[in-house]
Design an enzyme around this catalytic site. Structure first.
Site, PDB file in Angstrom:
ATOM      1  CG  PHE A 151     -49.347  60.692  44.547  1.00 41.41           C
ATOM      2  CD1 PHE A 151     -49.516  59.407  44.388  1.00 41.41           C
ATOM      3  CD2 PHE A 151     -50.703  61.307  44.221  1.00 41.41           C
ATOM      4  CE1 PHE A 151     -50.646  58.620  44.240  1.00 41.41           C
ATOM      5  CE2 PHE A 151     -52.158  60.845  44.002  1.00 41.41           C
ATOM      6  CZ  PHE A 151     -51.683  59.365  44.000  1.00 41.41           C
ATOM      7  CG  ASP A 236     -50.139  67.175  39.637  1.00 41.48           C
ATOM      8  OD1 ASP A 236     -50.913  68.003  39.792  1.00 41.48           O
ATOM      9  OD2 ASP A 236     -49.908  66.160  39.493  1.00 41.48           O
ATOM     10  CE  LYS A 265     -56.471  64.817  44.300  1.00 44.00           C
ATOM     11  NZ  LYS A 265     -57.112  63.482  44.185  1.00 44.00           N
TER      12      LYS A 265
END
Length: 409
Positions: A151, A236, A265
């Site tokens: 994801f 990531d 984030k």
């Protein structure tokens, strides 16, 4: 110049606001029926004043809790100076942010963006450009290898290399140039790499898939393999990075440093969207003016908040808390195995918890926990994810574990 104050809308109940959301918002999310109006630390409060312990922390965007005083203060100070210049001009906050972030993670240059998906898209572009200009891949032939269960976002290019049918179905035609291999399988990765491979893009821990932690040696193996084949290793760490797993970066568990690092984030402190691609000068140096950009990327407000985040991480306090309280979390979940929990995986303050399907779906468990005053997020069937703020106390963490035990009966 005179500004007028907008009229304050009359207070509405949670039920009224949920109905309004369903009427006027696109249904790209299916939120729990909780309407947050206020928040501080590890807690949120709804319109009616009910309090909930936040065990999701904005998918790690709130690593430092809601409204951390140092981060709020940094934002307020910057709001009184300048918020946006665009990269058409320099601003007085961006260089310091980039210098601090580079020093924190051990890479030379920063490409500032806004969202995690933007960082991933940027990394794909940079990897392809590097492959053509530096590695010598024939024009238009560069490929990027990704892992099954990944994801990385939901833009058109990113869902092109997802194997999640919910993310993909109905959104083709898809962007070519990606090869999918099983996660945590070095042999499959080695077989997939060829002379056209620009990069290998993986999550050190797969969050959306249920907090899947690879076998010991996998990340070191990816690093060795990509170095040997002159392929870029892109990590990531948008969810796993910045203290979540008990270290600044999840790759630190195997003492490896990728060629490109993607952060987001928590980098915005739960206040503004901030993301970044970090790499060496050789790699990010392939970009030239006009080839890539972002109107808001690197704006002074984001840089000020991002710098404050770096300052918090430089203390080491949050990494330590994630390690120490992560043991409490893991022990508490282990105690529930056989009592409604069929298995769990955790690292630091991040866990994927598999619930006995006979007790309900992950969504149903999440709804029951909300009834107990605890907020979590489901993923894939009967799995829930726990990712509390790194500021959570032991007592608060035990409160959440007790609530889970009650819900499981």
């Amino acid at each position: 110049m005179t500004y007028t104050t907008a009229a304050v809308a009359p207070a509405r109940t949670s039920a009224e606001l949920i109905r309004a959301d369903e009427r006027v918002l696109a249904h790209n999310y299916h939120p729990l029926p909780v309407v947050v109006a206020r928040a501080e630390g590890s807690w949120v409060e709804d319109v009616e004043g009910r309090r909930y312990l936040d065990m999701l922390a904005g998918y790690s965007a709130l690593n430092f809790g809601h409204r951390h005083p140092a981060l709020v203060e940094a934002a307020k100070r910057q709001l009184d100076a300048v918020t946006l210049t665009s990269r058409a001009f320099h601003n007085d906050r961006l260089a310091g942010f980039a210098e601090g972030l580079s020093a924190l993670v051990g890479l030379e240059m920063t490409l500032p963006m806004n969202t995690g998906a933007e960082a991933v898209e940027s990394a794909v572009k940079v990897a392809r450009k590097w492959a053509y200009e530096t590695k010598g891949v024939a024009p238009g032939r560069a490929t990027v290898i990704v892992a099954a269960g990944n994801f990385h976002g939901r833009t058109t290019t990113i869902v092109s290399f997802s194997d999640d049918p919910v993310a993909r179905t109905g959104f083709g035609p898809f962007t070519p140039g990606f090869r999918l291999v099983p996660y945590d399988d070095l042999a499959a990765l080695e077989e997939a790499i060829d002379e056209n491979t620009a990069a290998v893009l993986i999550e050190p821990i797969q969050g959306e898939a249920g907090v899947l932690i690879p076998s010991d040696g996998y990340l070191a193996g990816v690093r060795e393999l990509t170095r040997r084949t002159r392929t870029l290793f892109i990590a990531d760490e948008i969810q796993s990075g910045l203290g979540r797993t008990g270290t600044t970066l999840a790759v630190a568990y195997e003492n490896v440093l990728p060629d490109m690092l993607l952060l987001g984030k928590a980098l915005g402190g739960g206040i503004v969207p901030v993301s970044a691609v970090l790499a060496s000068r050789e790699i990010l140096g392939v970009l030239r003016p006009g080839e890539h950009g972002s109107t808001f990327g690197g704006n002074p407000l984001s840089a000020a908040v991002g710098s404050a985040v770096v300052d918090l991480l430089n203390t080491g306090e949050y990494q330590r808390r994630a390690r120490e309280l992560g043991e409490v979390l893991a022990d508490g979940l282990t105690a529930l195995v056989g009592r409604g929990v069929t298995g769990h995986r955790s690292r630091g303050l991040w866990a994927g918890v598999d619930i006995d399907p006979a007790l309900g779906t992950g969504r149903e468990i999440g709804e029951r926990l909300a009834g107990e005053g605890v907020l979590v997020k489901d993923t894939h069937g009967s799995t829930i994810r726990l990712a509390p703020p790194l500021t959570i106390t032991r007592e608060e963490l035990e409160t959440a574990l007790d609530a889970l035990a009650r819900v499981l009966g």
